[in-house]
Design an enzyme around this catalytic site. Structure first.
Site, PDB file in Angstrom:
ATOM      1  CB  SER A 102      -4.222   0.025  -0.869  1.00  0.00           C
ATOM      2  OG  SER A 102      -2.894   0.381  -0.563  1.00  0.00           O
ATOM      3  N   GLY A 121       4.106  -6.208  -0.659  1.00  0.00           N
ATOM      4  CA  GLY A 121       3.635  -6.590   0.658  1.00  0.00           C
ATOM      5  C   GLY A 121       2.217  -7.116   0.631  1.00  0.00           C
ATOM      6  NE  ARG A 175       8.230  -4.991   2.408  1.00  0.00           N
ATOM      7  CZ  ARG A 175       7.333  -4.440   1.601  1.00  0.00           C
ATOM      8  NH1 ARG A 175       7.357  -4.726   0.305  1.00  0.00           N
ATOM      9  NH2 ARG A 175       6.419  -3.621   2.066  1.00  0.00           N
ATOM     10  CB  SER A 235       3.053  -4.529   7.963  1.00  0.00           C
ATOM     11  OG  SER A 235       2.188  -4.349   6.850  1.00  0.00           O
ATOM     12  CD  GLN A 271       0.820  -4.572   3.179  1.00  0.00           C
ATOM     13  OE1 GLN A 271       1.687  -5.441   3.164  1.00  0.00           O
ATOM     14  NE2 GLN A 271       0.810  -3.565   2.317  1.00  0.00           N
ATOM     15  CD  GLU A 324       0.564   4.469   2.432  1.00  0.00           C
ATOM     16  OE1 GLU A 324       0.398   5.517   3.114  1.00  0.00           O
ATOM     17  OE2 GLU A 324      -0.150   3.457   2.562  1.00  0.00           O
ATOM     18  CE  LYS A 348       6.689  -2.721  -4.176  1.00  0.00           C
ATOM     19  NZ  LYS A 348       5.358  -2.713  -3.556  1.00  0.00           N
TER      20      LYS A 348
END
Length: 438
Positions: free
Chosen positions: A26, A95, A123, A169, A171, A316, A416
């Site tokens: 992040s 994302g 998503r 989200s 984000q 998470e 990932k």
């Protein structure tokens, strides 16, 4: 990392380990973006080397940025593309790339086509695209509000005020704030809808853009869901990425499951991440937290407490914590994570299915999970599916410490965010054989 089935190691006693983990995904991807938007060259140190960050680096290069890599240290400067240049960005299933890069693309003069993995097309991104249109950006998505879409950059973004529902989200908000200082009018973001998940990630964004020189105002009192970034210059400078505390979660959970002790080296004293929320949950489940010059240590007693916890700030960790709860002395309930149904997989359905297949009792709630501990057993050859989700691999690893014989297909998906996960985990568990299962 091998893509074949991986046999999760079983612990034969309390684990004892001290680990230094890779950088935060992040923080890495936010820092890369801010470096590209800075008015002078920047250096980002300790960048995570994983699929999500590789996709972000590739995207910045597509947009004309210069990125020079020296191990985990990157030198980055912004660039420019010829007006109308047709380029393509692969977001994979990241994302942060899917939601952070569109605003950057809008600041270019190029036509930037975004697409990614099949799951990424499912998503949430529509609210961000609508917000960018309101701020003056031209976007083609054939009305889908999802990948694939094309940003027609004009070299500038007008900016201004925008209202969106970011309950899918956090984000969606960070994707606007990160580039907002470069908008002609900056941006005022208002959230309208159910609570925004992962608010600490928006706080991370705010602290990082302020550290790069942005003038930021956040809501309070009667206007909590409000963020304003005024137009101005950005200069990230020389920035060092913290260790990934989300990826530390499964390792610290191993101390609870085995009654052992795990130390994370270089644990930040003033973290950009939700460190306090992580440690609070682990403590409530029976861990003892201590700090020393060596790092932060969690020690388990061998008894795991069942708890009720709102994981909205640390979604998470929902999957590995569910594995811990399945081994607890009493029932648990985790809430605040309904939005994780739209992440790499439907995480609530996936973890419930896999633990229940081992004899567990996990029930989906509208906003989370209820877990009642039951004796768990893996039959010979039984698989704990990964669903192309790195967090499912980590959940299987935690569970496998106490449940022998768990076999996890497509373990490479953990690359990932942590390509070396299985090797580091095997060392933690004291496993003599780190090879994938046949």
């Amino acid at each position: 990392m091998d893509s074949r089935t991986w046999r999760a190691p079983t612990a034969h006693g309390p684990v004892r380990a001290a680990l230094r983990l890779p950088g935060s995904k992040s923080i890495s991807n936010r820092a890369l973006l801010l470096a590209a938007l800075s008015d002078s060259p920047s250096t980002v140190r300790g960048v995570l080397k994983a699929r999500d960050t590789s996709l972000a680096i590739a995207a910045l290069r597509v947009l004309g940025c210069s990125v020079t890599e020296d191990g985990t240290d990157l030198a980055i400067s912004g660039g420019a593309l010829a007006p109308g240049s047709p380029v393509s960005v692969d977001v994979g299933n990241a994302g942060t790339v899917m939601r952070f890069l569109p605003a950057v693309a809008a600041l270019s003069a190029a036509s930037v086509a975004f697409d990614g993995d099949p799951r990424a097309r499912e998503r949430p991104v529509g609210a961000l695209l609508s917000a960018l249109r309101t701020l003056g950006v031209s976007i083609d998505d054939d009305g889908r509000g999802a990948l694939p879409f094309t940003i027609h950059g004009s070299g500038a973004v007008r900016g201004g005020a925008v209202t969106l529902d970011a309950s899918g989200s956090s984000q969606l908000i960070s994707g606007l704030l990160l580039a907002a200082a470069r908008f002609d009018l900056g941006v005022e973001v208002h959230h309208s809808g159910p609570p925004v998940p992962s608010l600490p990630h928006i706080e991370m964004t705010v602290r990082m853009i302020a550290g790069a020189g942005a003038d930021v105002e956040i809501g309070a009192g009667e206007r909590p869901d409000f963020w304003r970034v005024r137009p101005g210059r950005l200069n990230l400078g020389d920035f060092t990425v913290e260790p990934d505390l989300s990826n530390a979660g499964p390792f610290l959970a191993a101390a609870l499951v085995t009654g052992g002790s795990v130390t994370i080296r270089d644990w930040p004293s003033d973290s950009l991440q939700a460190a306090d929320a992580i440690l609070d949950v682990l403590t409530r489940m029976g861990g003892v937290v201590s700090s020393s010059p060596e790092g932060l240590t969690v020690t388990g007693s061998g008894v795991i407490n069942g708890i009720e916890a709102d994981l909205r700030d640390i979604p998470e960790l929902c999957l590995p914590l569910t594995s811990v709860a399945a081994l607890a002395s009493g029932p648990s309930a985790f809430t605040g994570v309904g939005h994780t149904r739209a992440q790499e997989t439907d995480r609530l359905a996936a973890i419930a299915k896999e633990i229940n297949a081992l004899g567990g009792d996990v029930t989906e709630l509208p906003d989370g999970l209820a877990i009642r501990p039951r004796p768990l057993r893996a039959e010979p050859g039984q698989r704990f599916e990964s669903y192309d989700d790195h967090r499912m691999v980590m959940a299987a690893a935690v569970l496998g410490l106490a449940v022998p014989g768990l076999e996890v297909p497509n373990v490479a998906t953990v690359g990932k965010t942590f390509p070396e996960f299985t090797a580091v985990w095997a060392e933690l568990a004291g496993a003599p054989d780190t090879e994938p299962a046949p």
